[in-house]
Design an enzyme around this catalytic site. Structure first.
Site, PDB file in Angstrom:
ATOM      1  N   SER A 258       6.339 -36.316  41.233  1.00  0.00           N
ATOM      2  CA  SER A 258       5.707 -37.318  42.050  1.00  0.00           C
ATOM      3  C   SER A 258       6.830 -37.123  43.530  1.00  0.00           C
ATOM      4  O   SER A 258       7.321 -36.362  43.216  1.00  0.00           O
ATOM      5  CB  SER A 258       5.968 -38.488  41.363  1.00  0.00           C
ATOM      6  OG  SER A 258       6.791 -39.070  41.482  1.00  0.00           O
ATOM      7  N   LYS A 259       5.894 -38.488  43.680  1.00  0.00           N
ATOM      8  CA  LYS A 259       6.933 -38.326  45.256  1.00  0.00           C
ATOM      9  C   LYS A 259       8.478 -38.361  45.576  1.00  0.00           C
ATOM     10  O   LYS A 259       8.850 -37.859  46.535  1.00  0.00           O
ATOM     11  CB  LYS A 259       6.316 -40.073  46.106  1.00  0.00           C
ATOM     12  CG  LYS A 259       4.689 -40.365  46.316  1.00  0.00           C
ATOM     13  CD  LYS A 259       4.186 -40.636  44.751  1.00  0.00           C
ATOM     14  CE  LYS A 259       3.066 -40.396  44.780  1.00  0.00           C
ATOM     15  NZ  LYS A 259       2.675 -40.413  43.779  1.00  0.00           N
ATOM     16  N   ARG A 260       8.632 -38.926  44.328  1.00  0.00           N
ATOM     17  CA  ARG A 260      10.349 -38.621  44.996  1.00  0.00           C
ATOM     18  C   ARG A 260      10.998 -37.676  44.541  1.00  0.00           C
ATOM     19  O   ARG A 260      12.094 -37.148  44.633  1.00  0.00           O
ATOM     20  CB  ARG A 260      10.783 -39.022  42.411  1.00  0.00           C
ATOM     21  CG  ARG A 260      10.717 -40.755  42.166  1.00  0.00           C
ATOM     22  CD  ARG A 260      10.411 -40.888  40.938  1.00  0.00           C
ATOM     23  NE  ARG A 260      10.624 -40.503  39.487  1.00  0.00           N
ATOM     24  CZ  ARG A 260      10.736 -39.427  39.476  1.00  0.00           C
ATOM     25  NH1 ARG A 260      11.980 -39.022  39.533  1.00  0.00           N
ATOM     26  NH2 ARG A 260       9.682 -38.907  38.802  1.00  0.00           N
ATOM     27  N   HIS A 261       9.804 -36.212  43.958  1.00  0.00           N
ATOM     28  CA  HIS A 261      10.784 -34.491  44.228  1.00  0.00           C
ATOM     29  C   HIS A 261      10.398 -34.846  45.278  1.00  0.00           C
ATOM     30  O   HIS A 261      10.485 -33.646  45.975  1.00  0.00           O
ATOM     31  CB  HIS A 261      10.206 -34.225  42.723  1.00  0.00           C
ATOM     32  CG  HIS A 261      10.322 -34.777  41.382  1.00  0.00           C
ATOM     33  ND1 HIS A 261       9.383 -35.404  41.338  1.00  0.00           N
ATOM     34  CD2 HIS A 261      10.900 -34.185  40.779  1.00  0.00           C
ATOM     35  CE1 HIS A 261      10.242 -35.883  39.890  1.00  0.00           C
ATOM     36  NE2 HIS A 261      10.637 -34.964  39.477  1.00  0.00           N
ATOM     37  N   GLY A 262      10.632 -35.914  46.734  1.00  0.00           N
ATOM     38  CA  GLY A 262      10.803 -34.948  48.211  1.00  0.00           C
ATOM     39  C   GLY A 262       8.709 -34.611  48.645  1.00  0.00           C
ATOM     40  O   GLY A 262       8.522 -35.143  48.141  1.00  0.00           O
TER      41      GLY A 262
END
Length: 496
Positions: A258-262
């Site tokens: 998700s967005k968390r992974h950059g």
RNA sequence: GCCCCCAUAGUCUAGCGGCCGAGGACGCCACCCUUUCAAGGUGGAGAUCGCGGGUUCGAAUCCCGCUGGGGGCACCA
């Protein structure tokens, strides 16, 4: 009957690779089967709506070359392309209301007047008692009088599905086989929110049916809600589509990407200089394979061979290293010099702030194509070809580890002298006059070349020195060699 | 907590009962090539096929259990 599949993103953000992989597989399946690929915007949550998300969705699709046969008109999403529209759910609320009424009339759904606070309380209570947090069906059996009373009091309500209390619901998944759920583990989920918008489950089922979708290929996260959908198809008396749940794509930490992974968003990858051909190839191989050894596969071959029975059920970790390698393969083997120049130019122009000399660029491309993995790498590898004036670099790198200031200066002076006047300015002539200098200076050729390289390019790693100098031209090289000498002097003046 | 799914090297994968003493790729290491960086070439390390039971003459492949990982359990999709 011909295959009809759909990609149904919700405009809540920029599509990330996991999301677009679902689009890719739908597209591949449609193209392989000669069917239709449909895009439908599921914008039923106004709270999560993101400005510009539609644009990002269409840009991602078109960048990857995933053309669709039906869907909203990208130029104006209030218009449709295709005969099954509207393809935007916020423009279909009438349809949902009509169908919800049908369900209520048929005894398959009911209005629920529970407040958010009550629902919260119920959920907390269930959790405290270590029970699944389900709705307690408080409004399921309200009498006609009670309902009338609530309605006339103007109480807000939602519509819930009347899930069978017992029995089982089985689904057949094309990738996973048969999966059975106990109905008692399901609850009376909401179909219509109090704001009048439908919830995913309802809108999705109604639209898939009305749009005559034959195969639902979607992310793995939907398998546990599939029994709800199946129940809905049953309540409507509709034939259900075939389901195939694609494995999720995980980040390096093994949780859902998700967005968390950059920068895993498709548009970020594009801007970093990944080629759409490479991403297409890479994503196509995430959960699907052609055989036991083929890695580089073109679009036509994917279309020709794609099939659901080779889609894996297990989740895959997104391996950026491999994507990067693959991008390198495409850069050096699949693009012509002209194509590569075309794709690199914007990065260089953005860096130097002005249009690049296309003739020079055409000659630079062969020198860097084997050295870059991402288009963006061209900036570091080649911007110095197009820059005027002083280069920016650390003077220390001029001297390196093996030389000292005096030696470096002597070397540069010798080179300047050697290339000052006659001789042709081509890499062979340059090497012919410069290489012998190493011996005269008592240096190893590599060390001598190192000093010149930094002076002339500002970098310790660059394309082959003499070819680089050839393209740079006599004037620029002279200026840069002199500039390097001045830097050394300044350093000496300041030093011990 | 409940439900569901998944399980071959660090990662992506081939394998669908004997051809596997497990094949390919990324990454990693070494060497070769070489003016740097790449690219290329050669070689290498790395998997008791998660574990334990079955079934079978024979299992990575079929069945069961366990463990581990993941997903879901909203008036989000």
């Amino acid at each position: 009957m011909s295959v009809r599949v759909r990609y149904a993103p919700s405009p809540t953000g920029i599509p990330h690779v996991g999301n677009i992989r679902t689009a890719l597989f739908n597209w591949l399946f449609a193209r392989h089967e000669g069917g239709s690929f449909i895009v439908r915007l599921e914008d039923t949550d106004q709270a999560r709506y993101m400005e510009g998300a539609e644009r990002a969705i269409f840009d991602s699709l078109s960048w990857l070359g995933l053309d669709f046969d039906e869907g909203p008109d990208p130029a104006d999403t209030s218009r449709d392309i295709g005969d099954y529209g509207p393809y935007v759910q916020s423009r279909r609320t009438e349809t949902y209301h009509r169908h919800v009424e049908q369900l209520i009339a048929g005894g398959h759904a009911y209005r629920c007047y529970c407040s958010a606070e009550r629902l919260d309380g119920v959920r907390k209570d269930m959790q405290a008692r270590k029970l699944p947090p389900k709705y307690d069906r408080h409004c399921r059996d309200l009498t006609a009088d009670q309902r009338r009373e609530r309605e006339s009091a103007g109480e807000p309500s939602v519509v819930r599905f009347k899930t069978p209390l017992e029995g089982q619901t089985a689904i057949h998944d094309l990738i996973r086989g048969d999966i059975t759920f106990e109905n008692e583990t399901l609850d009376d989920f909401v179909l219509l929110k109090s704001d009048g918008f439908p919830v995913y489950h309802l809108a999705n089922v109604v639209d898939d049916h009305l749009m005559e979708i034959t195969h639902v290929l979607r992310g793995d996260e939907w398998v546990s809600s599939t029994p709800r959908h199946v129940l809905l198809y049953g309540a409507f008396g509709w034939q259900r589509p075939l389901f195939a749940h694609l494995p999720v794509i995980l980040g390096a930490d093994r949780s859902k990407l998700s967005k968390r992974h950059g920068d895993a968003s498709v548009l970020d990858l594009r801007d970093s200089g990944y080629l759409p051909e490479a991403l297409f190839n890479f994503l196509g191989l995430l959960g699907w394979s052609l055989d036991d050894h083929t890695e580089i596969i073109d679009r036509q071959t994917f279309v020709r061979h794609f099939s659901l029975d080779r889609v894996l059920a297990n989740p895959a970790v997104f391996n950026f290293d491999k994507l990067e390698w693959m991008n390198g393969v495409y850069i050096r083997e699949k693009l012509s010099d002209a194509e590569l120049a075309e794709r690199i130019a914007p990065y260089l122009e953005n860096e130097i702030g002005s249009p690049v000399d296309r003739e020079l660029l055409a000659r630079v491309v062969p020198l860097i194509r084997e050295r870059i993995k991402l288009l963006r790498d061209a900036v570091g590898m080649a911007a110095f070809f197009f820059l005027d004036g002083e280069l920016t670099y650390d003077t220390e790198t001029l001297i390196g580890k093996k030389l000292d200031e005096a030696t470096a200066a002597r070397a540069l002076e010798a080179v300047l002298e050697a290339v000052r006047e006659p001789d042709a300015w081509d890499h062979e002539s340059l090497e012919a006059v410069i290489r012998p200098l190493a011996d005269a200076l008592g240096l190893k050729a590599g060390d001598l070349f190192g000093v010149i390289r930094v002076a002339v390019t500002g970098r310790t790693a660059a394309p082959p020195l003499f070819e680089t100098m050839e393209l740079l031209g006599r004037e620029r090289c002279r200026e840069r060699l002199e500039s390097a000498l001045r830097r050394l002097e300044a350093l000496r003046a300041r030093g011990p």
